[in-house]
Design a protein around this motif. Structure first.
Motif, short mmCIF file in Angstrom:
data_model
loop_
_atom_site.label_atom_id
_atom_site.label_comp_id
_atom_site.label_asym_id
_atom_site.label_seq_id
_atom_site.Cartn_x
_atom_site.Cartn_y
_atom_site.Cartn_z
N TRP A 141 0.83 -1.21 0.00
CA TRP A 141 0.00 0.00 0.00
C TRP A 141 0.86 1.26 0.00
O TRP A 141 0.65 2.15 -0.81
N SER A 189 1.90 5.28 -4.89
CA SER A 189 1.42 4.38 -3.84
C SER A 189 0.61 3.23 -4.44
O SER A 189 0.24 3.25 -5.62
N TYR A 246 -2.43 2.54 -3.67
CA TYR A 246 -3.78 3.03 -3.98
C TYR A 246 -3.80 3.69 -5.36
O TYR A 246 -4.73 3.47 -6.16
N GLN A 247 -2.79 4.49 -5.65
CA GLN A 247 -2.71 5.13 -6.97
C GLN A 247 -2.56 4.08 -8.07
O GLN A 247 -3.14 4.21 -9.16
N LEU A 272 -3.80 1.06 -7.95
CA LEU A 272 -5.13 0.47 -8.10
C LEU A 272 -6.02 1.32 -8.99
O LEU A 272 -6.72 0.81 -9.89
N ARG A 273 -6.01 2.62 -8.78
CA ARG A 273 -6.85 3.52 -9.58
C ARG A 273 -6.39 3.55 -11.04
O ARG A 273 -7.22 3.61 -11.95
N PHE A 294 -4.04 -6.42 -1.73
CA PHE A 294 -3.07 -5.61 -0.99
C PHE A 294 -2.50 -6.42 0.16
O PHE A 294 -3.23 -7.12 0.88
N LEU A 329 -8.39 2.15 5.89
CA LEU A 329 -7.61 1.73 4.72
C LEU A 329 -8.33 0.61 3.98
O LEU A 329 -8.42 0.62 2.75
N LYS A 334 -11.32 1.98 2.14
CA LYS A 334 -10.91 2.75 0.96
C LYS A 334 -10.47 1.84 -0.18
O LYS A 334 -10.83 2.04 -1.35
N ALA A 335 -9.69 0.80 0.16
CA ALA A 335 -9.18 -0.11 -0.86
C ALA A 335 -10.29 -0.91 -1.53
O ALA A 335 -10.35 -1.02 -2.75
N ALA A 349 -12.50 1.07 -3.82
CA ALA A 349 -11.83 1.48 -5.05
C ALA A 349 -11.62 0.31 -6.01
O ALA A 349 -11.10 0.53 -7.11
#
Length: 241
Positions: free
Chosen positions: A66, A72, A74-75, A77-78, A95, A104, A107-108, A111
């Motif tokens: 993560w 990151s 998250y970025q 993943l997007r 993750f 977290l 959010k994950a 997304a």
């Protein structure tokens, strides 16, 4: 609607990509995955390298950290879930992080992540999650935002959030009830433990008088009575035998 890229595959057919900036963790994850007899494991230090390789040869599953720099997890993943990334947008992402807090995880999953595991991850846990993933038949859908996501995930997370709020409210009420009970028990114990004040003698209380109007004398011993009688006799001039 379309299933994710690992749905229906056998463990031996998996082409896995690992994105991890820690060398020791890279070695651990590679060893664990190879022990599952997967077809292929590719390991990358950064999101940029992993994204370039994955676009050229899309894997069946991505395992990523993560917190990484400069990009990151998250970025990552997007980026993967954007509709212009097809067919990479259908690849499930797991993750593996040391910071598995509830915000977290929320959010994950909202997304588009399929799962979040917390370090240190055991081989048995990772194996179970991968087996679960291979049988996860939830389709991928394109949202109005232009990103692919797991069908029904938003509703599922909303329901879980409501349950957590209800549970938190119930815990708060239970805590208040325990406090009130403790206060009540303390008040009851204090009331029972309170000693009554000793009665003070009344100096003006009437004493029972004898027939001559005098208060009855206290019982005395024979010697005391002899001395008292001797005193009376001396006063009256009577000689005692």
């Amino acid at each position: 609607m379309k299933h994710h890229a690992a749905f229906g595959l056998a463990m031996e057919d998996i082409d896995a990509v690992v994105v991890e900036d820690s060398k020791p963790m890279q070695t651990i994850l590679r060893s664990i995955l190879l022990s599952f007899k997967v077809a292929r494991v590719r390991v990358f230090d950064s999101v940029d390298d992993a994204l370039e390789a994955s676009l050229a040869e899309p894997p069946n599953v991505i395992l990523t950290d993560w917190r990484m720099a400069p990009t990151s997890g998250y970025q990552f993943l997007r980026l993967v879930r954007h509709r212009h990334m097809e067919p990479l947008c259908y690849v499930p992402i797991l993750f593996i992080t040391a910071h598995g807090t509830r915000p977290l995880v929320d959010k994950a999953l909202r997304a588009g992540a399929h799962h979040v595991l917390v370090k240190p991850v055991s081989p048995s846990t990772l194996f179970k999650r991968l087996r679960w993933l291979l049988n996860d038949d939830r389709p991928m859908i394109l949202e109005h935002s232009g990103f692919y996501n797991i069908y029904g995930i938003q509703k599922t997370m909303d329901v879980q959030a409501e349950k957590m709020q209800s549970l938190a409210g119930a815990r708060a009420l239970h805590h208040q009830a325990l406090q009130k009970r403790a206060e009540l028990e303390g008040a009851v114990e204090a009331a029972f433990d309170k000693k009554p004040e000793p009665e003070r003698p009344d100096r003006f209380a009437r004493r029972k008088l004898d027939k001559d109007g005098f208060a009855p004398a206290k019982k005395q011993s024979a010697a005391a009575r002899h001395i008292r009688n001797a005193g009376f006799a001396a006063v009256k001039g009577v000689k005692l035998n």
